[in-house]
Motif scaffolding. Structure first.
Motif, PDB file in Angstrom:
ATOM      1  N   LEU A 130       0.847  -1.191   0.000  1.00  0.00           N
ATOM      2  CA  LEU A 130       0.000   0.000   0.000  1.00  0.00           C
ATOM      3  C   LEU A 130       0.889   1.250   0.000  1.00  0.00           C
ATOM      4  O   LEU A 130       1.604   1.506   0.967  1.00  0.00           O
ATOM      5  CB  LEU A 130      -0.904  -0.013   1.233  1.00  0.00           C
ATOM      6  N   PHE A 131       0.839   2.020  -1.082  1.00  0.00           N
ATOM      7  CA  PHE A 131       1.642   3.241  -1.256  1.00  0.00           C
ATOM      8  C   PHE A 131       3.132   2.947  -1.434  1.00  0.00           C
ATOM      9  O   PHE A 131       3.771   3.506  -2.319  1.00  0.00           O
ATOM     10  CB  PHE A 131       1.432   4.227  -0.097  1.00  0.00           C
ATOM     11  N   VAL A 132       3.689   2.094  -0.562  1.00  0.00           N
ATOM     12  CA  VAL A 132       5.113   1.760  -0.668  1.00  0.00           C
ATOM     13  C   VAL A 132       5.265   0.242  -0.564  1.00  0.00           C
ATOM     14  O   VAL A 132       4.432  -0.451   0.011  1.00  0.00           O
ATOM     15  CB  VAL A 132       5.942   2.444   0.444  1.00  0.00           C
ATOM     16  N   GLU A 133       6.339  -0.262  -1.121  1.00  0.00           N
ATOM     17  CA  GLU A 133       6.592  -1.695  -1.070  1.00  0.00           C
ATOM     18  C   GLU A 133       6.822  -2.141   0.371  1.00  0.00           C
ATOM     19  O   GLU A 133       7.547  -1.514   1.136  1.00  0.00           O
ATOM     20  CB  GLU A 133       7.815  -2.047  -1.919  1.00  0.00           C
ATOM     21  N   GLY A 134       6.168  -3.238   0.750  1.00  0.00           N
ATOM     22  CA  GLY A 134       6.329  -3.799   2.085  1.00  0.00           C
ATOM     23  C   GLY A 134       5.298  -3.357   3.087  1.00  0.00           C
ATOM     24  O   GLY A 134       5.231  -3.908   4.192  1.00  0.00           O
ATOM     25  N   LEU A 135       4.447  -2.367   2.742  1.00  0.00           N
ATOM     26  CA  LEU A 135       3.418  -1.892   3.662  1.00  0.00           C
ATOM     27  C   LEU A 135       2.090  -2.574   3.323  1.00  0.00           C
ATOM     28  O   LEU A 135       1.605  -2.479   2.195  1.00  0.00           O
ATOM     29  CB  LEU A 135       3.260  -0.380   3.571  1.00  0.00           C
ATOM     30  N   GLU A 136       1.516  -3.255   4.306  1.00  0.00           N
ATOM     31  CA  GLU A 136       0.283  -4.017   4.085  1.00  0.00           C
ATOM     32  C   GLU A 136      -0.813  -3.525   5.024  1.00  0.00           C
ATOM     33  O   GLU A 136      -0.589  -3.322   6.214  1.00  0.00           O
ATOM     34  CB  GLU A 136       0.531  -5.511   4.331  1.00  0.00           C
ATOM     35  N   LEU A 137      -2.008  -3.352   4.467  1.00  0.00           N
ATOM     36  CA  LEU A 137      -3.174  -2.936   5.239  1.00  0.00           C
ATOM     37  C   LEU A 137      -4.169  -4.091   5.317  1.00  0.00           C
ATOM     38  O   LEU A 137      -4.503  -4.707   4.302  1.00  0.00           O
ATOM     39  CB  LEU A 137      -3.857  -1.735   4.579  1.00  0.00           C
ATOM     40  N   THR A 138      -4.636  -4.383   6.523  1.00  0.00           N
ATOM     41  CA  THR A 138      -5.733  -5.324   6.731  1.00  0.00           C
ATOM     42  C   THR A 138      -6.854  -4.566   7.418  1.00  0.00           C
ATOM     43  O   THR A 138      -6.639  -3.958   8.475  1.00  0.00           O
ATOM     44  CB  THR A 138      -5.305  -6.515   7.606  1.00  0.00           C
ATOM     45  N   THR A 139      -8.023  -4.577   6.826  1.00  0.00           N
ATOM     46  CA  THR A 139      -9.150  -3.866   7.418  1.00  0.00           C
ATOM     47  C   THR A 139     -10.423  -4.664   7.203  1.00  0.00           C
ATOM     48  O   THR A 139     -10.482  -5.558   6.347  1.00  0.00           O
ATOM     49  CB  THR A 139      -9.288  -2.449   6.827  1.00  0.00           C
ATOM     50  N   GLY A 140     -11.453  -4.342   7.976  1.00  0.00           N
ATOM     51  CA  GLY A 140     -12.699  -5.076   7.835  1.00  0.00           C
ATOM     52  C   GLY A 140     -13.700  -4.696   8.896  1.00  0.00           C
ATOM     53  O   GLY A 140     -13.528  -3.714   9.642  1.00  0.00           O
ATOM     54  N   LEU A 141     -14.747  -5.485   8.974  1.00  0.00           N
ATOM     55  CA  LEU A 141     -15.855  -5.226   9.885  1.00  0.00           C
ATOM     56  C   LEU A 141     -16.462  -6.551  10.309  1.00  0.00           C
ATOM     57  O   LEU A 141     -16.666  -7.449   9.483  1.00  0.00           O
ATOM     58  CB  LEU A 141     -16.916  -4.369   9.193  1.00  0.00           C
ATOM     59  N   ASP A 142     -16.758  -6.684  11.607  1.00  0.00           N
ATOM     60  CA  ASP A 142     -17.452  -7.858  12.140  1.00  0.00           C
ATOM     61  C   ASP A 142     -18.782  -7.429  12.741  1.00  0.00           C
ATOM     62  O   ASP A 142     -18.862  -6.390  13.415  1.00  0.00           O
ATOM     63  CB  ASP A 142     -16.618  -8.537  13.226  1.00  0.00           C
ATOM     64  N   TRP A 143     -19.799  -8.243  12.497  1.00  0.00           N
ATOM     65  CA  TRP A 143     -21.110  -8.022  13.113  1.00  0.00           C
ATOM     66  C   TRP A 143     -21.588  -9.334  13.715  1.00  0.00           C
ATOM     67  O   TRP A 143     -21.471 -10.393  13.087  1.00  0.00           O
ATOM     68  CB  TRP A 143     -22.125  -7.524  12.086  1.00  0.00           C
ATOM     69  N   LEU A 144     -22.098  -9.284  14.942  1.00  0.00           N
ATOM     70  CA  LEU A 144     -22.535 -10.490  15.640  1.00  0.00           C
ATOM     71  C   LEU A 144     -23.859 -10.237  16.344  1.00  0.00           C
ATOM     72  O   LEU A 144     -24.043  -9.196  16.982  1.00  0.00           O
ATOM     73  CB  LEU A 144     -21.486 -10.919  16.681  1.00  0.00           C
ATOM     74  N   LYS A 145     -24.757 -11.203  16.234  1.00  0.00           N
ATOM     75  CA  LYS A 145     -25.989 -11.215  17.008  1.00  0.00           C
ATOM     76  C   LYS A 145     -26.056 -12.543  17.739  1.00  0.00           C
ATOM     77  O   LYS A 145     -26.028 -13.606  17.124  1.00  0.00           O
ATOM     78  CB  LYS A 145     -27.215 -11.050  16.103  1.00  0.00           C
ATOM     79  N   ASP A 146     -26.137 -12.475  19.062  1.00  0.00           N
ATOM     80  CA  ASP A 146     -26.126 -13.676  19.900  1.00  0.00           C
ATOM     81  C   ASP A 146     -27.310 -13.605  20.858  1.00  0.00           C
ATOM     82  O   ASP A 146     -27.430 -12.647  21.638  1.00  0.00           O
ATOM     83  CB  ASP A 146     -24.806 -13.748  20.678  1.00  0.00           C
ATOM     84  N   THR A 147     -28.190 -14.594  20.793  1.00  0.00           N
ATOM     85  CA  THR A 147     -29.307 -14.685  21.732  1.00  0.00           C
ATOM     86  C   THR A 147     -29.145 -15.960  22.543  1.00  0.00           C
ATOM     87  O   THR A 147     -29.258 -17.066  22.012  1.00  0.00           O
ATOM     88  CB  THR A 147     -30.664 -14.708  21.003  1.00  0.00           C
ATOM     89  N   SER A 148     -28.826 -15.800  23.826  1.00  0.00           N
ATOM     90  CA  SER A 148     -28.586 -16.938  24.711  1.00  0.00           C
ATOM     91  C   SER A 148     -29.593 -16.927  25.846  1.00  0.00           C
ATOM     92  O   SER A 148     -29.994 -15.865  26.331  1.00  0.00           O
ATOM     93  CB  SER A 148     -27.170 -16.878  25.294  1.00  0.00           C
ATOM     94  N   GLN A 149     -29.987 -18.116  26.288  1.00  0.00           N
ATOM     95  CA  GLN A 149     -30.897 -18.234  27.421  1.00  0.00           C
ATOM     96  C   GLN A 149     -30.689 -19.578  28.098  1.00  0.00           C
ATOM     97  O   GLN A 149     -30.048 -20.478  27.553  1.00  0.00           O
ATOM     98  CB  GLN A 149     -32.350 -18.093  26.970  1.00  0.00           C
ATOM     99  N   GLN A 150     -31.254 -19.710  29.293  1.00  0.00           N
ATOM    100  CA  GLN A 150     -31.201 -20.966  30.032  1.00  0.00           C
ATOM    101  C   GLN A 150     -32.577 -21.225  30.627  1.00  0.00           C
ATOM    102  O   GLN A 150     -33.152 -20.355  31.284  1.00  0.00           O
ATOM    103  CB  GLN A 150     -30.131 -20.916  31.128  1.00  0.00           C
ATOM    104  N   ARG A 151     -33.115 -22.397  30.354  1.00  0.00           N
ATOM    105  CA  ARG A 151     -34.456 -22.748  30.818  1.00  0.00           C
ATOM    106  C   ARG A 151     -34.400 -24.078  31.549  1.00  0.00           C
ATOM    107  O   ARG A 151     -33.428 -24.827  31.468  1.00  0.00           O
ATOM    108  CB  ARG A 151     -35.427 -22.836  29.635  1.00  0.00           C
ATOM    109  N   LEU A 152     -35.481 -24.364  32.284  1.00  0.00           N
ATOM    110  CA  LEU A 152     -35.641 -25.668  32.919  1.00  0.00           C
ATOM    111  C   LEU A 152     -36.601 -26.473  32.053  1.00  0.00           C
ATOM    112  O   LEU A 152     -37.780 -26.142  31.912  1.00  0.00           O
ATOM    113  CB  LEU A 152     -36.151 -25.512  34.339  1.00  0.00           C
ATOM    114  N   ALA A 153     -36.073 -27.531  31.451  1.00  0.00           N
ATOM    115  CA  ALA A 153     -36.767 -28.196  30.357  1.00  0.00           C
ATOM    116  C   ALA A 153     -38.004 -28.974  30.797  1.00  0.00           C
ATOM    117  O   ALA A 153     -39.006 -29.010  30.066  1.00  0.00           O
ATOM    118  CB  ALA A 153     -35.792 -29.129  29.636  1.00  0.00           C
ATOM    119  N   LEU A 154     -37.983 -29.623  31.957  1.00  0.00           N
ATOM    120  CA  LEU A 154     -39.104 -30.479  32.338  1.00  0.00           C
ATOM    121  C   LEU A 154     -40.322 -29.680  32.778  1.00  0.00           C
ATOM    122  O   LEU A 154     -41.462 -30.117  32.571  1.00  0.00           O
ATOM    123  CB  LEU A 154     -38.673 -31.442  33.450  1.00  0.00           C
TER     124      LEU A 154
END
Length: 706
Positions: A359-383
């Motif tokens: 990037l622009f000069v030899e030997g320079l590296e760019l890593t970029t990005g975006l993460d998105w997460l949706k997590d729905t967790s629960q705990q129940r008593l099954a019986l």
């Protein structure tokens, strides 16, 4: 001068001491050894950090000894704590903290309500390699305060259509103790590539070194008296510089319900056992489904782009128990109501990344990005269909960027990630044990910058050294807090200490690779000002979350040497020292317990390539004794732990013929009688979980490709 600084200065000083070794050319081209867990493809010797790869051959050898991925890690990952040999993974920590488990980049860990069941999500036969980044990291998002463990599934490598059949049988020479496994794999590589795997495993109930039936964990879950099945499909197609890939995995591990536990007596040294019979309720199980759609472009605007969309549905059912927290006089007389807990976690996410070299000069590296997460967790008593932990609706968005500059033998890398997260919980009512407390719903959110900076200096002659600073982050076990509210009309936004567990890891390492072998060593200092520790009430067995500082210091070493062309000798060692505080604003004079930290561990192995397609490996694992927090009691929690160390030896042999590849594995070669590390150390242990480890076990396997 600190130990970190000393090791950093050690590399150039050692070169004159090993002139013959330094002049040996490395036979392995490190450019071909890559790690994708860093969000890009990179040679190991260009990554500032403790990074390792467990190969397919190593996985196959270890699973001959024990059909368990946690057992593979406990032998081949120096700082990974000993395997529990159960469905539960409580105590299977890494560097005194939590590791983020990934399967092809898809998170398997469940930090919002950690039920310690995420270690069983796929058939070990599917795994081509395991990539490990030791120490805190934010490269893959939430949960990697102790490191990242990325399990990579197999991919077709050879053109054409190939099939493989695998059979495995293990026994200790007793009735009803056998392991049976069968698997079928279809691979195709041509205009498109495809991999289909179907496998099934049946396990009986084994015996310890003295021939007594091993204890059965009928509540937390056990791999004994169980059956497992896996269906995996991967489809891929290349479109010039682009690739599209879809994968699906459906894994289920469940108890058979043919055996029930026999309580032991800790005070008298009597071990928990098992006997034929039907335990109450539905047998424990893990049910995991993972879907992933991956797209990549090898030359997008001069860089490499990748996008991954995934979904993971996880459900862990625990065994029936008449625990005091489950009792409700409206449903049954107190003490007679049996119920079963179930943790459900559904995740969906997107990962975007772009790597632009020069990037622009030899030997320079760019890593970029975006993460998105949706997590729905629960705990129940099954019986009884009661809510124990209400649905925890968690979303996070995190852009990140990293710059790397390579100048000859030196690589410098630095990056940052901005995490923006929100947790929403609706109003709910606690169980009767907690006074049917009405809790008002609410939201909590946080934003957090996490940073990394490091450098690698390739010294020549196969030598290299690195220095690194990395931050990782996680969240406390929110569900453990919410299920125990006992004060009416409190609001969620005032109850939860959602501030993230930010861990910074300072590390210095030294490595060498040459014709005669290789080694790597590092020392680290890991700190979190606002950590998360679980304390268990000695009377009720109920855990609670305490936000206190945590500091872990340690040393790791692994290496191998080839004294002859057909011999390989290897060794690894991990020393971990963790400290925390009894309470907030108190001195850090409490040693981390077995739930967080493993004992010092030494693994020695010798492998002999006795034929072109034949090898035998003998290994020994030494766990050091550990006696900590003598006499310490904090509130209602006992902190004293005592562990008498032991040494176990294993053997694995393989031989290839025209009729297929045959394998022999012997676990606990000398039939040593022992009680596992977590079982011995757990200060909240009861007569129902005083488990011995497996005695000598013989496993035979056959695999043929056609």
């Amino acid at each position: 001068m600190s130990s970190l600084a000393r090791l950093g200065l050690l590399a150039p000083a050692l070169l004159p001491l090993f002139p013959a070794l330094a002049q040996e050319p490395a036979t392995t081209d490190l450019e071909r050894v890559v790690v994708t867990a860093t969000r890009g493809t990179k040679a190991i010797d260009k990554i500032p950090g403790a990074v390792s790869v467990i190969t397919a051959k190593e996985i196959e050898t270890q699973t001959l000894v024990a059909e368990d991925l946690s057992a593979v890690l406990s032998v081949l990952a120096p700082s990974y704590a000993p395997s529990r040999q159960k469905m539960t993974s409580f105590g299977e920590s890494m560097r005194g903290r939590t590791a983020l488990l990934l399967f092809d980049g898809v998170p398997q860990s469940n930090p919002l309500r950690n039920g310690a069941r995420e270690g069983y999500f796929a058939d070990p036969s599917l795994i081509e390699r395991i990539e490990i980044i030791s120490g805190a990291s934010a490269a893959q998002g939430l949960g990697a305060t102790g490191g990242i463990i990325n399990f990579i599934s197999k991919t077709p490598r050879e053109a054409g259509t190939h099939q493989r059949v695998e059979l495995k049988y293990g026994s200790q020479g007793r009735s009803d103790d056998a392991l049976w496994k069968a698997g079928y794999t279809l691979e195709h590589k041509g205009g498109f590539d495809a991999l289909l795997h179907v496998g099934a495993t049946l396990r009986g109930v084994g015996v310890d070194g003295e021939g007594r039936r091993l204890g059965l964990d009928a509540v937390q879950g056990d791999t004994q008296d169980s059956r497992a099945g896996d269906v995996f499909l991967k489809l891929g197609h290349d479109f010039g510089a682009q690739r599209l890939q879809f994968s699906f995995n459906k894994f289920r591990l469940e108890g058979d319900g043919d055996w029930k536990p026999v309580p032991g007596n800790r005070a008298a040294g009597q071990l928990t056992g098992a006997t034929p019979g039907t335990p109450p309720g539905i047998p424990p199980r893990n049910d995991v489904r993972t879907l992933s759609l991956d797209w990549s472009h090898a030359d997008l605007a001069g860089g490499q782009a990748r996008a991954q969309a995934y979904k993971q549905d996880f459900a862990a059912l625990y065994g029936a128990t008449t625990a005091t927290t489950f009792q409700d006089a409206r449903l049954a007389p107190v003490g007679q109501l049996a119920d079963q807990s179930e943790v459900v976690a559904d995740k969906a996410g997107v990962k975007l990344s772009w790597v632009r070299p020069d990037l622009f000069v030899e030997g320079l590296e760019l890593t970029t990005g975006l993460d998105w997460l949706k997590d729905t967790s629960q705990q129940r008593l099954a019986l009884t269909d009661r809510t124990w932990v209400p649905p925890l609706k968690f979303t996070s968005t995190a852009p990140f960027a990293q710059l790397e500059y390579e100048l000859g033998p030196v690589t410098i890398r630095g990056g940052a990630r901005h995490e923006s997260a929100r947790l929403k919980v609706d109003s709910y009512q606690t169980l009767a044990f907690y006074k049917d407390t009405a809790v008002q719903g609410g939201e909590r959110s946080f934003t957090q910058w996490v940073k990394s900076l490091g450098g690698v200096w390739r010294l020549g002659g196969g030598w290299s050294t690195f220095v690194a600073y990395n931050e990782g982050f996680g969240v406390p076990d929110v569900g453990l807090v919410l299920r125990a509210v006992a004060t009416a009309n409190q609001s969620v936004d005032r109850l939860i200490s959602l501030e993230p567990v930010v861990t910074d890891n300072r590390e210095v390492g030294l490595a060498w690779r040459g014709r005669l072998g290789s080694f790597s060593a590092s020392v680290y200092d890991s700190r979190s000002a606002l950590g998360s520790q679980i304390r268990v009430d000695a009377a009720t067995g109920v855990g609670s979350v305490l936000r206190v500082p945590v500091r872990v210091k340690g040393f790791e070493f692994s290496g191998e040497v080839k004294p002859a062309a057909d011999w390989t000798l290897s060794a690894s060692y991990a020393r971990t020292r963790g400290k925390t505080a009894a309470q907030q604003d108190a001195p850090m004079d409490v040693t981390l317990g077995a739930r967080s930290q493993g004992p010092d561990k030494l693994v020695l192995a010798a492998a002999w390539q006795f034929a072109t397609k034949g090898q035998v490996r003998v290994q020994a694992t030494r766990l050091a004794s550990r006696h900590i927090n003598t006499g310490r009691i904090v509130g209602t929690s006992r902190l004293e732990e005592n562990f008498e160390g032991y040494t176990l030896a294993d053997l694995a042999a393989t031989y290839g013929t025209a009729w297929g590849d045959f394998g022999l594995g012997v676990e606990n070669l000398f039939d040593r009688q022992y009680v596992g590390y977590y079982t011995q150390s757990n200060p909240a242990g009861t007569n129902d979980d005083y488990f011995a480890g497996r005695g000598r076990t013989l496993t035979l396997s056959w695999r043929r490709s056609f």
